[in-house]
Design an enzyme around this catalytic site. Structure first.
Site, PDB file in Angstrom:
ATOM      1  N   CYS A   1      -1.794  -3.353   1.293  1.00 26.99           N
ATOM      2  CA  CYS A   1      -0.805  -4.369   1.664  1.00 26.99           C
ATOM      3  C   CYS A   1      -1.227  -5.748   1.179  1.00 26.99           C
ATOM      4  O   CYS A   1      -1.692  -6.595   1.948  1.00 26.99           O
ATOM      5  CB  CYS A   1      -0.555  -4.392   3.161  1.00 26.99           C
ATOM      6  SG  CYS A   1       0.890  -5.386   3.591  1.00 26.99           S
TER       7      CYS A   1
ATOM      8  N   ASP B   1      -3.413   5.238  -0.972  1.00 25.59           N
ATOM      9  CA  ASP B   1      -4.381   4.207  -1.328  1.00 25.59           C
ATOM     10  C   ASP B   1      -5.618   4.728  -2.044  1.00 25.59           C
ATOM     11  O   ASP B   1      -6.299   3.968  -2.735  1.00 25.59           O
ATOM     12  CB  ASP B   1      -4.829   3.463  -0.063  1.00 25.59           C
ATOM     13  CG  ASP B   1      -3.718   2.665   0.592  1.00 25.59           C
ATOM     14  OD1 ASP B   1      -2.600   2.675   0.049  1.00 25.59           O
ATOM     15  OD2 ASP B   1      -3.964   2.038   1.635  1.00 25.59           O
TER      16      ASP B   1
ATOM     17  N   LYS C   1      -0.877  -0.896  -3.098  1.00 26.05           N
ATOM     18  CA  LYS C   1      -1.183   0.105  -2.082  1.00 26.05           C
ATOM     19  C   LYS C   1      -0.457  -0.253  -0.790  1.00 26.05           C
ATOM     20  O   LYS C   1      -0.941  -1.052   0.018  1.00 26.05           O
ATOM     21  CB  LYS C   1      -2.701   0.181  -1.880  1.00 26.05           C
ATOM     22  CG  LYS C   1      -3.446   0.593  -3.166  1.00 26.05           C
ATOM     23  CD  LYS C   1      -4.949   0.628  -2.961  1.00 26.05           C
ATOM     24  CE  LYS C   1      -5.685   0.929  -4.258  1.00 26.05           C
ATOM     25  NZ  LYS C   1      -5.390   2.257  -4.811  1.00 26.05           N
ATOM     26  N   THR C   2       0.719   0.350  -0.594  1.00 29.85           N
ATOM     27  CA  THR C   2       1.545   0.053   0.576  1.00 29.85           C
ATOM     28  C   THR C   2       2.105   1.338   1.167  1.00 29.85           C
ATOM     29  O   THR C   2       2.145   2.383   0.512  1.00 29.85           O
ATOM     30  CB  THR C   2       2.739  -0.852   0.211  1.00 29.85           C
ATOM     31  OG1 THR C   2       3.658  -0.112  -0.601  1.00 29.85           O
ATOM     32  CG2 THR C   2       2.289  -2.107  -0.531  1.00 29.85           C
ATOM     33  N   ALA C   3       2.576   1.251   2.409  1.00 31.34           N
ATOM     34  CA  ALA C   3       3.218   2.401   3.053  1.00 31.34           C
ATOM     35  C   ALA C   3       4.501   2.780   2.319  1.00 31.34           C
ATOM     36  O   ALA C   3       4.859   3.960   2.233  1.00 31.34           O
ATOM     37  CB  ALA C   3       3.512   2.086   4.513  1.00 31.34           C
ATOM     38  N   ALA C   4       5.196   1.776   1.786  1.00 29.54           N
ATOM     39  CA  ALA C   4       6.422   2.056   1.045  1.00 29.54           C
ATOM     40  C   ALA C   4       6.123   2.870  -0.210  1.00 29.54           C
ATOM     41  O   ALA C   4       6.886   3.772  -0.582  1.00 29.54           O
ATOM     42  CB  ALA C   4       7.111   0.747   0.664  1.00 29.54           C
TER      43      ALA C   4
ATOM     44  N   CYS D   1       6.861  -4.762  -0.485  1.00 29.90           N
ATOM     45  CA  CYS D   1       6.065  -5.638   0.373  1.00 29.90           C
ATOM     46  C   CYS D   1       7.015  -6.603   1.075  1.00 29.90           C
ATOM     47  O   CYS D   1       7.460  -7.578   0.470  1.00 29.90           O
ATOM     48  CB  CYS D   1       5.040  -6.403  -0.455  1.00 29.90           C
ATOM     49  SG  CYS D   1       3.939  -7.409   0.563  1.00 29.90           S
TER      50      CYS D   1
END
Length: 316
Positions: free
Chosen positions: A67, A202, A210-213, A245
């Site tokens: 993030c 990740d 590197k994100t949850a989305a 983001c």
């Protein structure tokens, strides 16, 4: 040992506060916190509440991070809180980042620079935190564009984003590249050497944020990929590097950044998402938790691609 026919590696990313001299023991002192750890996140809030006068410094390390917008989000929220409590005139808010830009995608970077200018926030590029002298409330930064040069800043509040890296088990592993990240094909998420091994999230070397989305979009591709591989068929669905983001810029404002491998906007909604919007704030605060718990974790949501298609067709 556990044998397997197929292996999906989803180990996330590791935090390395210890790579900054003076940490993690420096967190025993006041005025310093970090939202990246359950052990230190409340110290951020305490430092903000106890702020009196001086520098409020927010850092971004010289490594990949999860993030990448979060180190800025806490800065914008801190600015909003200090304004709300009448302390903002006594605060010098600084974002010291190891990067050379405020954000990787120009469209959103331009918008964020307007926010920075409007709220009188100082941004220092190529500044990497290397030491915290918590007893003196000093932060030491190396200047990446001037080898050997350092800069010391006194702080009244310090938010640390730690250096990060692959989990220890992946370092020098046969499944990893030279930097320790799982070495996968960027379109199929299948391992480049072992066809029955896959990576997601990740811990991989996918060249996107590197994100949850990103994980959500990757999960939709990996689902199709591994299903075909199990049937001895070639993968056909391709991951385009989609990541998102939601940049929280105030108590009820969000810039929703969405982009692909080429750092080009890949937006879901038929509006200019580089603008601060309350609607995008409610999407993040109210809708995303539902999608996460009831969609992503249960395997029902593979990212926003279907929604994007409907939106661009003009459908509700």
């Amino acid at each position: 040992q556990v044998s397997y026919k197929y292996l999906i590696i989803a180990l996330g990313i590791s935090l390395h506060y210890e790579k900054i001299k003076g940490l993690p023991e420096g967190f025993n002192y006041p005025k310093i916190g970090s939202n990246y750890s359950a052990q230190t996140v409340e110290k951020t809030w305490r430092a903000l509440q106890d702020f009196k006068e001086g520098n409020a410094i927010f850092t971004f390390p010289n490594t990949p991070v999860k993030c990448a917008g979060a180190p800025q989000k806490i800065m914008y929220l801190s600015d909003a809180y200090l304004r709300k409590t009448g302390k903002r005139p006594k605060a010098n808010i600084m974002f010291n980042t190891s990067l050379g830009v405020i954000f990787a995608v120009k469209k959103y970077a331009d918008a964020l620079l307007e926010v920075v200018k409007d709220r009188n926030l100082a941004v220092n590029y190529k500044h990497n935190l290397i030491e915290v002298r918590a007893d003196k409330q000093e932060a030491v930064f190396e200047k990446l564009d001037q080898p050997g040069a350092t800069e010391v800043h006194q702080y009244e509040m310090l938010h640390v984003t730690p250096p990060m890296g692959p989990p220890a088990v992946l370092i020098n592993s046969p499944v990893s590249d030279e930097n320790g990240w799982v070495d996968v094909d960027k379109e199929t998420l299948q391992h480049k050497k072992y066809p029955n091994v896959f990576g997601i999230g990740d811990c991989t070397n996918l060249p996107t944020s590197k994100t949850a989305a990103a994980v959500a979009a990757q999960s939709g591709v990996l689902d199709k990929t591994i299903s075909l591989v199990m049937k001895n068929k070639l993968p056909v669905k391709k991951y385009d590097g989609y990541t998102s983001c939601p940049l929280v810029t105030g108590y009820n404002k969000v810039i929703l950044a969405e982009f692909d491998y080429n750092a080009q906007p890949l937006e879901t909604f038929p509006i200019d998402q580089s603008k601060e919007r309350t609607t995008m704030y409610h999407m993040k605060a109210d809708m995303m938790p539902l999608l996460y718990w009831n969609g992503l974790l249960k395997g029902y949501w593979g990212g926003p691609a279907p929604v994007r298609k409907l939106m661009h067709l003009g459908l509700k």
